[in-house]
Scaffold this active site. Structure first.
Site, PDB file in Angstrom:
ATOM      1  N   TYR A  43       0.516  -1.451   0.017  1.00 17.45           N
ATOM      2  CA  TYR A  43      -0.084   0.077  -0.015  1.00 17.45           C
ATOM      3  C   TYR A  43       0.891   1.321   0.070  1.00 17.45           C
ATOM      4  O   TYR A  43       0.297   2.439  -0.220  1.00 17.45           O
ATOM      5  CB  TYR A  43      -1.167  -0.096   1.411  1.00 17.45           C
ATOM      6  CG  TYR A  43      -1.778  -1.150   1.333  1.00 17.45           C
ATOM      7  CD1 TYR A  43      -2.027  -2.135   0.269  1.00 17.45           C
ATOM      8  CD2 TYR A  43      -2.613  -1.241   2.486  1.00 17.45           C
ATOM      9  CE1 TYR A  43      -2.980  -3.037   0.233  1.00 17.45           C
ATOM     10  CE2 TYR A  43      -3.491  -2.199   2.631  1.00 17.45           C
ATOM     11  CZ  TYR A  43      -3.707  -3.269   1.455  1.00 17.45           C
ATOM     12  OH  TYR A  43      -4.792  -4.385   1.562  1.00 17.45           O
ATOM     13  N   HIS A 101       0.833 -11.670   1.968  1.00 13.10           N
ATOM     14  CA  HIS A 101      -0.155 -10.832   1.475  1.00 13.10           C
ATOM     15  C   HIS A 101      -0.498 -11.756   0.135  1.00 13.10           C
ATOM     16  O   HIS A 101      -1.910 -11.927  -0.044  1.00 13.10           O
ATOM     17  CB  HIS A 101       0.468  -9.781   0.711  1.00 13.10           C
ATOM     18  CG  HIS A 101      -0.466  -8.674   0.486  1.00 13.10           C
ATOM     19  ND1 HIS A 101      -0.249  -7.249   0.639  1.00 13.10           N
ATOM     20  CD2 HIS A 101      -1.740  -8.751   0.067  1.00 13.10           C
ATOM     21  CE1 HIS A 101      -1.213  -6.520   0.153  1.00 13.10           C
ATOM     22  NE2 HIS A 101      -2.282  -7.455  -0.227  1.00 13.10           N
TER      23      HIS A 101
END
Length: 272
Positions: A43, A101
């Protein structure tokens, strides 16, 4: 149920990369009542989230902070080095939940290999870098492949989940195995108003379609949504905790016969 309660709803921070806005959103979310903050290396905002945590007027022990190791950083040495950098960016000595992730080998930079990745996570756990181990975007088969290799029990699996992608198999598995299913994109990226079943239920309760989706997710054992939001939407989303759907409402949602996965969306207008 898992050994520790995961606060719900959490705050998602994907695409929140404006420095002041991100920090203000995190601090404001904590003020509203959120105690679970989710970010990730990919992010590109861990330092901004860390700034927001610094601004929050609650003790660190009252917050549950999660981040994720990117798929390009899942080689043994990369896990160790980048996890340390994530802690530095967040301004923390430990995170409450550290995820893998993505497991898929979808590109040349993807490095997920249980033989390398899991030992590195085990070392980080032994060193106190994180308290709970999580996976994201894992199937049941991928979870079972590593279940006996991890020193920390698998605490959560984070996946896309909303009324048009209900993840029944993964929800059932999480409930049966004392782990959380953390729902990202629970608001269908703001397009819930196009789902008539949700708009009808919302009108009946004087609520919003977003609140209906969040209330439906939170009605399920072990499911925790992490909606994004800022300003008034932070309050609106958090107040979904107070919305009680009827059994008929829940049945209507679970009988929706269309499926749409955001991560596979085509270009142009979404169709379902």
């Amino acid at each position: 149920m898992p050994a520790e309660e995961l606060p719900t709803p959490g705050l998602g921070t994907l695409r929140n990369i404006d420095a002041d806005q991100c920090a203000r959103t995190v601090a404001r979310a904590v003020e509203v009542g959120y105690r679970h903050i989710d970010t990730a290396q990919k992010y590109d905002n861990e330092s901004l989230v860390g700034d927001g945590l610094d601004r929050a007027a609650v003790p660190r022990d009252d917050l549950f902070v999660a981040t994720k190791i990117a798929e390009s950083n899942l080689g043994y040495d990369d896990v160790l080095e980048t996890a340390d950098r994530s802690l530095e960016r967040l301004g923390l000595d430990t995170v409450d939940l550290l995820y893998i992730h993505w497991p898929a080998s979808s590109g040349e930079t993807d490095r997920y290999d249980p033989e390398e990745t899991i030992p590195a996570f085990n070392e980080l756990f032994d060193d106190g870098a994180f308290r709970h181990f999580g996976v994201a975007n894992f199937s049941v088969e991928l979870i079972e492949e590593i279940d006996d290799r991890v020193e920390a029990p698998i605490f959560a699996n984070q996946v896309e989940m909303h009324p048009l992608l209900q993840q029944a198999e993964l929800a059932e598995y999480a409930q049966a195995n004392d782990m959380y299913l953390v729902a990202y994109s629970p608001l269908l990226r703001g397009d819930l108003g196009r789902v008539p079943e949700l708009t009808e239920i919302a009108a009946k309760h004087d609520a919003t379609p977003a609140q209906v989706s969040l209330a439906w997710l939170m009605s399920k054992d072990n499911v925790v949504p992490i909606p994004k939001g800022r300003g008034d939407h932070l309050v609106e989303n958090f107040r979904a905790r107070d919305l009680e759907l009827t059994p008929e409402d829940i049945e209507t949602i679970e009988n929706i016969d269309r499926e749409f996965r955001i991560v596979d969306r085509p270009k142009g207008p979404w169709q379902w």
